[in-house]
Design a protein around this motif. Structure first.
Motif, short mmCIF file in Angstrom:
data_model
loop_
_atom_site.label_atom_id
_atom_site.label_comp_id
_atom_site.label_asym_id
_atom_site.label_seq_id
_atom_site.Cartn_x
_atom_site.Cartn_y
_atom_site.Cartn_z
N PRO A 137 -37.57 -60.19 -40.39
CA PRO A 137 -37.17 -61.45 -41.03
C PRO A 137 -35.71 -61.43 -41.47
O PRO A 137 -35.13 -60.35 -41.69
CB PRO A 137 -38.12 -61.55 -42.22
CG PRO A 137 -39.26 -60.64 -41.90
CD PRO A 137 -38.69 -59.53 -41.09
N ALA A 158 -39.84 -62.61 -35.33
CA ALA A 158 -38.50 -62.90 -35.82
C ALA A 158 -37.47 -62.07 -35.07
O ALA A 158 -36.38 -62.56 -34.73
CB ALA A 158 -38.43 -62.62 -37.32
N GLY A 194 -42.97 -60.16 -38.16
CA GLY A 194 -41.67 -59.51 -38.14
C GLY A 194 -41.17 -59.29 -36.73
O GLY A 194 -39.97 -59.46 -36.44
#
Length: 330
Positions: free
Chosen positions: A211, A313, A310
């Protein structure tokens, strides 16, 4: 999942696999007649097959080797007994060495593949015939039933256009069993560049950040089998969280196609096995990561951390920062 039934018949010495595909007979036949397509699903996850010879004619032979994540190998040889395109194929499948020489004291089986059109696409009935009850029992004991199911689960990605199969679907998680998960993500870019982005520190630092609000403070890549790698992340500014990192060893490096490594959180003993595979079609690359956990509890604990979010991202950042400048569109 295409497999609808796997059964054994001890009296008739057979194992039968029934599978339904959302594709016409001709397309399914092509997947079983092209070694480059066939090797994408012939071996179960973690054991991809490579066909090293292919002579699809009556009396002709095909040889293949399946490569395990820790360097294990298992090879076989087909002899083509009957070919009636696009509806029927019969082969004699036997264990062999990597040169195609048959191994003694290993069972062989005669495999019949019949493909029939259905309103939804194609039904395949695969019947394997064994010479003895012992041979059937040996194959089953080696995990043939579960291995067949897992191998066939990979065929949907082969039968469809790669972009149709995966584009726009983000990072996808599949629970294979209690200790294995498969994560897939399509990125628009050449496989060679995607490989470099996973293995060159100057590129890794640009995208593998999870992120927003995190930075990579340490990146040591393994460039040879047996070498260790180490990655560390830390929050930037007011971003909540504490620094953490992962480390491990490279077990296999086959650029630009496959790499296998161990992984553990820095300072922790729990270790996973990460098997990365890259497949390119029409300028897009399908990234597949097969992860092996020591047990179900560890699997669930790690997935609950938001790992997949995650990774999504990071993949989105890979597309923006590395692949798009090379001419791809996100």
């Amino acid at each position: 999942m295409p497999v609808t039934d796997v059964s054994t018949d001890a009296e008739n010495l057979t194992m039968t696999v029934i599978a339904d595909f959302a594709a016409p007979v001709e397309r399914v036949w092509a997947a079983y007649s092209d070694p480059r397509q066939l090797e994408r699903f012939w071996g179960p996850p973690g054991w991809p097959a490579t066909f090293t010879s292919w002579d699809q004619s009556i009396g002709g032979h095909a040889t293949y080797t399946m490569h395990g994540p820790r360097g294990e190998k298992s090879s076989g040889r087909w002899e083509f007994l009957a070919i009636d395109a696009p509806t029927r194929l019969e082969v004699l499948d036997a264990f062999a060495d990597e040169e195609g020489n048959l191994l003694e004291n290993f069972p062989s089986m005669r495999m019949e593949f019949d493909f029939e059109s259905t309103p939804e696409g194609t039904r395949m009935v695969n019947v394997s015939h064994f010479a003895s009850a012992e041979a059937l029992e040996q194959i089953v004991a080696m995990g043939a039933i579960e291995g067949t199911r897992m191998a066939m689960e990979q065929i949907d990605a082969v039968l469809q256009d790669l972009r149709e199969f995966a584009e726009g679907k983000g990072t996808r998680l599949e629970l294979i069993d209690d200790t294995h998960v498969r994560i897939t993500r399509l990125v628009n870019g050449p496989r060679e560049l995607v490989w470099r982005a996973h293995h060159e520190p100057e590129l890794i630092r640009q995208w593998m950040l999870g992120p927003d609000g995190w930075e990579m403070t340490e990146c040591v890549a393994a460039t040879e089998v047996g070498q260790s790698y180490r990655n560390t992340w830390a929050p930037v500014g007011d971003t909540p969280g504490e620094a953490f990192g992962f480390e491990g060893e490279a077990l296999m490096l086959e650029p630009p196609r496959r790499s296998v490594s161990t992984e553990r959180m820095q300072g922790q003993p729990v270790e996973t096995l990460n098997d990365l595979n890259l497949y390119e079609e029409d300028g897009a690359t399908l990234v597949t990561v097969l992860i092996e956990y020591p047990d179900k509890d560890t699997r669930d604990m790690i997935l609950a951390t938001g790992m997949v979010d995650g990774m999504e991202a990071s993949f989105a950042r890979l597309q923006r920062t590395i692949l798009d400048p090379a001419g791809a569109e996100g």
